[in-house]
Design an enzyme around this catalytic site. Structure first.
Site, PDB file in Angstrom:
ATOM      1  N   ASP A  99       0.871  -1.160   0.000  1.00 44.82           N
ATOM      2  CA  ASP A  99       0.000   0.000   0.000  1.00 44.82           C
ATOM      3  C   ASP A  99       0.924   1.231   0.000  1.00 44.82           C
ATOM      4  OD1 ASP A  99      -2.334   1.725   0.613  1.00 44.82           O
ATOM      5  OD2 ASP A  99      -1.282   1.920   2.551  1.00 44.82           O
TER       6      ASP A  99
ATOM      7  N   ALA B 213       0.193   5.311   1.391  1.00 41.34           N
ATOM      8  CA  ALA B 213       0.211   6.118   2.625  1.00 41.34           C
ATOM      9  C   ALA B 213       0.034   5.251   3.871  1.00 41.34           C
ATOM     10  CB  ALA B 213      -0.868   7.186   2.557  1.00 41.34           C
TER      11      ALA B 213
ATOM     12  N   ALA C 196     -12.797  10.197  10.786  1.00 40.14           N
ATOM     13  CA  ALA C 196     -12.120  10.473   9.516  1.00 40.14           C
ATOM     14  C   ALA C 196     -11.219   9.308   9.137  1.00 40.14           C
ATOM     15  CB  ALA C 196     -11.300  11.748   9.629  1.00 40.14           C
TER      16      ALA C 196
ATOM     17  N   MET D 171     -10.154   4.087   6.454  1.00 39.38           N
ATOM     18  CA  MET D 171      -8.911   4.281   5.704  1.00 39.38           C
ATOM     19  C   MET D 171      -8.546   3.033   4.898  1.00 39.38           C
ATOM     20  SD  MET D 171      -6.851   6.825   5.211  1.00 39.38           S
ATOM     21  CE  MET D 171      -6.782   7.863   6.679  1.00 39.38           C
TER      22      MET D 171
ATOM     23  N   LYS E 209     -10.923   7.063  -2.087  1.00 40.79           N
ATOM     24  CA  LYS E 209     -11.324   8.191  -1.247  1.00 40.79           C
ATOM     25  C   LYS E 209     -12.800   8.584  -1.363  1.00 40.79           C
ATOM     26  CE  LYS E 209      -7.227   8.251   0.431  1.00 40.79           C
ATOM     27  NZ  LYS E 209      -7.069   7.058   1.287  1.00 40.79           N
TER      28      LYS E 209
ATOM     29  N   HIS F 240     -14.477   6.176   0.727  1.00 35.45           N
ATOM     30  CA  HIS F 240     -14.148   6.555   2.103  1.00 35.45           C
ATOM     31  C   HIS F 240     -15.114   7.662   2.576  1.00 35.45           C
ATOM     32  CE1 HIS F 240     -10.586   7.317   5.067  1.00 35.45           C
ATOM     33  NE2 HIS F 240     -11.674   7.883   5.569  1.00 35.45           N
TER      34      HIS F 240
ATOM     35  N   ARG G 252     -10.643  -1.344  -3.114  1.00 34.70           N
ATOM     36  CA  ARG G 252     -10.638  -2.227  -1.950  1.00 34.70           C
ATOM     37  C   ARG G 252     -12.004  -2.239  -1.267  1.00 34.70           C
ATOM     38  NH1 ARG G 252      -5.468   0.816   0.294  1.00 34.70           N
ATOM     39  NH2 ARG G 252      -3.886  -0.089  -1.058  1.00 34.70           N
TER      40      ARG G 252
ATOM     41  N   ASP H 242      -1.307  -1.123   5.902  1.00 33.41           N
ATOM     42  CA  ASP H 242      -1.395  -0.534   7.242  1.00 33.41           C
ATOM     43  C   ASP H 242      -2.829  -0.322   7.691  1.00 33.41           C
ATOM     44  OD1 ASP H 242      -1.654   1.665   5.316  1.00 33.41           O
ATOM     45  OD2 ASP H 242      -1.733   2.897   7.129  1.00 33.41           O
TER      46      ASP H 242
END
Ligand SMILES: *Cc1c(COP(=O)(O)O)cnc(C)c1O
Length: 615
Positions: free
Chosen positions: A11, A13, A44, A48, A52, A55, A149, A175
Site C-alpha cells: 500500500d 500512505a 475520519a 482508511m 477516497k 471513504h 478495496r 497498514d
C-alpha cells in the site's frame, strides 16, 4: 503450485510513505466541515484504505442523520482541494522501506502497489517519492479498476503485470484492515504493519512522547484489529519483512506438490482437501444427514441393507480393535490367520483385550493356506466361534484368498471378520454373497479420503446383539451403532467433522470416477507400470504374481541404499515406503491414491536415474 514469493504488493500512505497516514485526515475533516458537519479524527480515519470517494461515503454512513448525494460530493470536492494542497508534505518515506525494497529486488521479487488514492492524487506522490529513492515496479489506483478495496482487482492487475498466475506467490503488505481484506480477497499472503500505520494512527512525535505501557496497549489493539481481519503476519516495522518472506518460502516449499506412493495416507484430490474448509457443528441436522449418507454409501459398496456401517473416530486399527472387541461375546474364541504385521496386530489386540483366541501363522511371503486352516478347524472347530484375517496384507502386498477362507469358515458355521483396510473399494468384496459378518476399513486408503476416520461394516443382527461384549467404552461398536441409528446420524463423541466432509467428497469422487471397476483399472495399470519398469532395472517384486495385489508391491532393495533412494525421490516429489520384511532388505511402492500411469512412468524414470541405468 506456488513455488516461492515472487511479488510484494505494498500500500502507499501509512505503509511505505506518510508515517501514520495523516495526509487524508485533514481533508476529510475539512470536507465535512464544508457541509456544516464536524467529524472526529477517529471517524475520519476509520474507513482508511478505501478509494477516497468510497471513504467519504463510509464516513457519511456513520453520521447520525443521513446526508444527500449532493452533500457527499460536495464534501469530497473539498477533501480533494485540501488533499492536493497538502499531499506533497506527506511524501516522507517510512523507515527501512528503501533497504527492504532493495533486498527484496535482490531476491528477484517484484515490487507492486495498490492505493486508495486516485490516479490524479498519485501523480504528485509518484514524482516526489521517486526523487527520494522509492519507485515500485508497478502501481495501480482504484479508479483504474472496476472496484477498489476491499475487492481484489488492483492486486490482480499487479499479478497480471508481473505474469504471476498463482496469488500464493504474492504478499500484500498494508497498514489498514481494508488492505488485509484486499489481500485475503485476492488469496495472497497478508502482512499488517503496526508502526506508522493508520491502524495505530499516531505521529512520530506522539509515539516518542507516549508512555511505554500506553504505546504497548495501542500496539496490541492494532495487532488485534489485523488479526481479526485475517492477517497472516503482523510486524512492527518493515525490516521484519525479509523474515516473513523467508518463512512463506519455507511454507511453500513444505507444501510443494508431492505424490505419496504409500499404503496411506495417500495423495488426495484437491476437491477432497477443499471439502475440509467448512466448519460444521456435530448435532446439526444437515451434518447428521451428511453422516448418514456416508454410512449408507459405504455400506452399499460391499454390502446390502442387512448390513450397516459403524463409523469410528481414529485410524484403521481402531476399527479392527472395535470389531474384535465388540462382535464376539467374552466367552467366544476367535481363530486368527496371520501372514504379516497387520495379522500380528490383531493378535496384540486380542492379547490386550484378554480375548479367547487361537492363531495360525504363515510365512509372510505366502498367502494363507486354506488347507491348513481347514485342518485346524477340523481339529479345534468346537472351540472356535469366529475366523479373522487380513484381506490384502499391506506388509508385503499379498492377497489372501478371501472367498475360499470365508466359504470354509462358513461351512464350519463360524463368524467371519475381515481386515479389508487396504482392499476395500478397490477389490469386489461380496459380503452378503459370502455371508461375511464384519469388515474393517478406513477413509484414507482406497476411498482416497483423509486419515482420522475408520469404520466397520457389519450385519445388523450381529450389531443388535452386541450389547455388553466390549470391554472398552470408546471402541464399543454396539454403543456407537446405537448412537448413529437412534440419533439419526449422530456420532457418539466429537466427530472429526472436516475429515467426514472430506470423506463425503472422496466418495462422490469415487462414484464420479466409475466406482470399483474404474479404480481397479487405474490401480492395476499403475501397478503393472511399476513392476514392468523396475523389472528392467533388475528390481523384482518378492511376491508371486498370482498372490500379488495391485494395491502395494514389495520390491527387493538389493544393494541400493534406502535412505538415499528415499531422499533422491523425495527431491523429485515422490514419497516411497520402507519395507517391513526382516528376512531381506526391501522397499514398498503403493499404486493407490490420486496417482496415475504418467506418475508411475515418471517414478520409474527417477529410479532408473538413481540406479545409474539412465543419465
Ligand atoms: C492401514 C492398515 C491398517 C490400519 O492401520 P492404521 O495405521 O491404524 O491406519 C490395518 N490393516 C491393514 C491391512 C492396513 O493396511
Amino acid at each position: 503450485m506456488a513455488e516461492r514469493v515472487k511479488a510484494l504488493i505494498f500500500d502507499w500512505a501509512g505503509t511505505t510513505i506518510d508515517y501514520g497516514c495523516f495526509a487524508p485526515i485533514k481533508g476529510f475533516i475539512d470536507g465535512f466541515k464544508s457541509i456544516g458537519i464536524d467529524i472526529s479524527n477517529e471517524m475520519a480515519r476509520k474507513p482508511m484504505g478505501l478509494l477516497k470517494l468510497d471513504h467519504t461515503r463510509a464516513i457519511a454512513a456513520m453520521l447520525s442523520e443521513p446526508i444527500s448525494e449532493d452533500q457527499i460530493l460536495k464534501a469530497y470536492e473539498t477533501f480533494e482541494e485540501t488533499l492536493f494542497a497538502n499531499i506533497e508534505q506527506h511524501c516522507d518515506i517510512k523507515d527501512h522501506v528503501i533497504e527492504t525494497v532493495a533486498a527484496l529486488r535482490e531476491q528477484g521479487i517484484k515490487i507492486g502497489s495498490t492505493t486508495g488514492y486516485t490516479s490524479a492524487m498519485m501523480a504528485p506522490v509518484l514524482k516526489k517519492v521517486a526523487e527520494a529513492g522509492y519507485s515500485p515496479d508497478f502501481w495501480v489506483s482504484a479508479d483504474q479498476v472496476a472496484k477498489g478495496r476491499p475487492h481484489p482487482y488492483m492486486i490482480w492487475n499487479n499479478l497480471m503485470q508481473f505474469g504471476i498466475s498463482d496469488p500464493r506467490e504474492a504478499v500484500k503488505a498494508g497498514d489498514t484492515t481494508v488492505d488485509i481484506a484486499e489481500g485475503k480477497n485476492a488469496d495472497c499472503w497478508t502482512v499488517g504493519i503496526i508502526m506508522g500505520s493508520s491502524v495505530l494512527g499516531l505521529t512520530r512525535e506522539e509515539v516518542a512522547a507516549m508512555p511505554e505501557a500506553e504505546l504497548e496497549e495501542r500496539k496490541e489493539a492494532a495487532r488485534a484489529a489485523y488479526y481479526k481481519a485475517g492477517a497472516d503476519y503482523i510486524i512492527d516495522d518493515m525490516d521484519e519483512l525479509l523474515d516473513v518472506v523467508a518463512d512463506i518460502d519455507r511454507k511453500l516449499a513444505q507444501s510443494a506438490a508431492r505424490k505419496l506412493l504409500t499404503p496411506g495416507p495417500l495423495t488426495t484430490r484437491s476437491s477432497v482437501k477443499h471439502a475440509m474448509l467448512t466448519d460444521h457443528c456435530t448435532w446439526d441436522d444437515e451434518y447428521k444427514a451428511i453422516t448418514t449418507s456416508v454410512i449408507d454409501d459405504i455400506t452399499h459398496i460391499s454390502a446390502d441393507d442387512d448390513y450397516s456401517t459403524v463409523l469410528l473416530q481414529g485410524s484403521g486399527t481402531y476399527a479392527v480393535e472395535a470389531m474384535i472387541g465388540s462382535l464376539c461375546r467374552k466367552d467366544e474364541a476367535i481363530l486368527f490367520l496371520v501372514n504379516g504385521e497387520y495379522g500380528k496386530r490383531m493378535l496384540s489386540i486380542a492379547d490386550k483385550l484378554d480375548r479367547n483366541y487361537r492363531s495360525l501363522s504363515f510365512e509372510m511371503t505366502r498367502a494363507i493356506d486354506v488347507e491348513l486352516v481347514e485342518e485346524k478347524l477340523r481339529k479345534y472347530g468346537a472351540e472356535i466361534d469366529a475366523v479373522a484375517f487380513v484381506h490384502c496384507e499391506t506388509t508385503t502386498g499379498i492377497m489372501n484368498p478371501l472367498e475360499e477362507l470365508a466359504r470354509l469358515a462358513k461351512s464350519y458355521g463360524k463368524k467371519v471378520f475381515v481386515d479389508a483396510m487396504s482392499s476395500f473399494a478397490a477389490y469386489d468384496i461380496d459380503m452378503p454373497g459370502l455371508d461375511i459378518d464384519a469388515l474393517a476399513a478406513s477413509s484414507n486408503k482406497c476411498l482416497e479420503g483423509l486419515p482420522g476416520l475408520s469404520f466397520v461394516i457389519a450385519k445388523k443382527v450381529l450389531l443388535d446383539e452386541a450389547s455388553g461384549n466390549s470391554s472398552s467404552h470408546s471402541l464399543d461398536l454396539f454403543d456407537q451403532y446405537k448412537s448413529f441409528s437412534d440419533g439419526s446420524g449422530k456420532f457418539r463423541f466429537t466427530s472429526p467433522t472436516n475429515v467426514l466432509l472430506a470423506l463425503r467428497q472422496a466418495i462422490d469422487d469415487y462414484k464420479t470416477e466409475g466406482g470399483i471397476s474404474a479404480r481397479r483399472k487405474r490401480y492395476m495399470e499403475n501397478h503393472s507400470i511399476l513392476v514392468r519398469g523396475l523389472e528392467h532395472l533388475g528390481i523384482r517384486p518378492i511376491i508371486e504374481p498370482e498372490y500379488q495385489s495391485y494395491i502395494i508391491t514389495t520390491f527387493e532393495l538389493g544393494n541400493l541404499d534406502f535412505s538415499k533412494l528415499y531422499e533422491t525421490l523425495k527431491a523429485k516429489g515422490f514419497i516411497i515406503y520402507p519395507g517391513k520384511l526382516t528376512s531381506m532388505p526391501t522397499f514398498r511402492l503403493g499404486s493407490i491414491g490420486n496417482v496415475y500411469p504418467e506418475d508411475m512412468i515418471e517414478l520409474v524414470d527417477a529410479i532408473e536415474v538413481f540406479t545409474g541405468s539412465k543419465q
